[in-house]
Design an enzyme around this catalytic site. Sequence first.
Site, mmCIF file in Angstrom:
data_model
loop_
_atom_site.group_PDB
_atom_site.id
_atom_site.type_symbol
_atom_site.label_atom_id
_atom_site.label_comp_id
_atom_site.label_asym_id
_atom_site.label_seq_id
_atom_site.Cartn_x
_atom_site.Cartn_y
_atom_site.Cartn_z
ATOM 1 N NE ARG A 216 6.669 -23.981 -18.754
ATOM 2 C CZ ARG A 216 7.222 -22.842 -19.141
ATOM 3 N NH1 ARG A 216 6.472 -21.857 -19.580
ATOM 4 N NH2 ARG A 216 8.529 -22.663 -19.100
ATOM 5 C CG PHE A 232 -2.600 -14.240 -23.594
ATOM 6 C CD1 PHE A 232 -2.678 -13.298 -24.609
ATOM 7 C CD2 PHE A 232 -3.500 -14.163 -22.545
ATOM 8 C CE1 PHE A 232 -3.635 -12.294 -24.572
ATOM 9 C CE2 PHE A 232 -4.455 -13.168 -22.500
ATOM 10 C CZ PHE A 232 -4.530 -12.232 -23.510
ATOM 11 C CG ASP A 254 -0.443 -17.262 -28.782
ATOM 12 O OD1 ASP A 254 -0.084 -17.033 -27.606
ATOM 13 O OD2 ASP A 254 0.043 -16.678 -29.768
ATOM 14 C CB SER A 255 -2.860 -13.585 -31.650
ATOM 15 O OG SER A 255 -1.627 -13.149 -31.077
ATOM 16 C CG ASP A 301 1.844 -16.127 -18.996
ATOM 17 O OD1 ASP A 301 2.108 -15.065 -18.401
ATOM 18 O OD2 ASP A 301 2.724 -16.885 -19.445
ATOM 19 C CB CYS A 341 5.227 -10.467 -17.404
ATOM 20 S SG CYS A 341 4.625 -9.895 -19.001
#
Length: 398
Positions: A216, A232, A254-255, A301, A341
């Site tokens: 970040r 995301f 984002d969801s 991400d 990830c």
Amino acid sequence: MPSKPAIILKSGRDKSARAKHPWIFSGAIERVSDEIKSGDYGQVLDKQNNFVAWGFYNTDSQIAVRLCSWRAADCDPKQLIKKNLQKAWHQRVNLFDEQTDNCYRLVFAESDHLPGLVVDRYADYLVLQVHSLGMQMMKDYIVDCLRDLMPQLEGVFEKSEPKYLSLEGYKGVSFGVLWGKEPPDLLTVLENNHQYLVDIKNGQKTGLFLDQKSNRRYLAGFARGKRVLNCFSYTGGFGLEAALSGADQVLNIDSSDACLQIGQQQAELVAQNVDFLKADVSKSLDLLAVENKQFDLIILDPPKYAESAKQIKRAARAYKDLNRRAMKLLPLGGYLATFSCSGAVDRKLFGQIVWSASLEAGADFAILEELHQSADHPVLLSFPESRYLKGLFLQRVS
């Protein structure tokens, strides 16, 4: 037979353990002394009864022994745990300035020789994930040690994931206050001298994705004057850092409505020009392309697409489609930071997937930097599985 209870390995199956890999699988074990039960700490010996290591045994787990020490003198598990917690604490204290960073991973499981134990610090609260039976059996003692290390603690909270504990045969309580006060609904912490709001109890993982801390900060250095798309986004960490570093425009997608609401509260406190969109990322990328929208910096991400090797093929297709969509929104000179990830997808394969996506997008990219998890998530040379987060920072060159 050895004079003390022991776990005896089959002939030739001690090589990995002697190389300090912390896992011994059930198929490598010749026999176990009757005195050793699941959750017990015991010595591991080779076929000739020579000492190999100390570890926690579990007959219910595919990982039958999780190793903690390769010193014969470390026969007391409490002394070993206390020593390893102190070592982990001092390593993190040397990484971060208390005045600018008071959230980080204090213990990273096998990488700190405390297998299955994760401890994250959020200001004066600690959040534990205890995903091995041996550490669960020592949990109360671990909390006592952590309280000694941090006298200012207000509370210790457990947030272990039942799906991992079920693999260990553990059916006890794995969520709630272990000591002290219950965390507030939203806790304010500092990362890179910026305020973040954290939902310890209901947020994803332990509250923040601390493994992206250094990324970040790094990507924020490219944000000034840019149009930034954060996909995301969770609570908007990458986007918030970009806005605070001078981005002209930031869109977080984002969801999760709950995550975006926290992000909006953060943005109202410290940043301007930050927007939030509750939507499916892939569909949003397609819609933005139809609208001829472009962004100068895009962050991808996504969640873990592959839990195991069986899911790699499906994950590779998903990563490729996602990156292809994002690449089409970048102008010449634009930047893409893309992550995985999924531990099952290694760095080499991920690079091949992203390259394939660039071919389908009809664009050429240069790698400016290979990104990885933050230093509070150390990677042991003897345990490559601890290197799970990989990322590429790319620039469109044609």
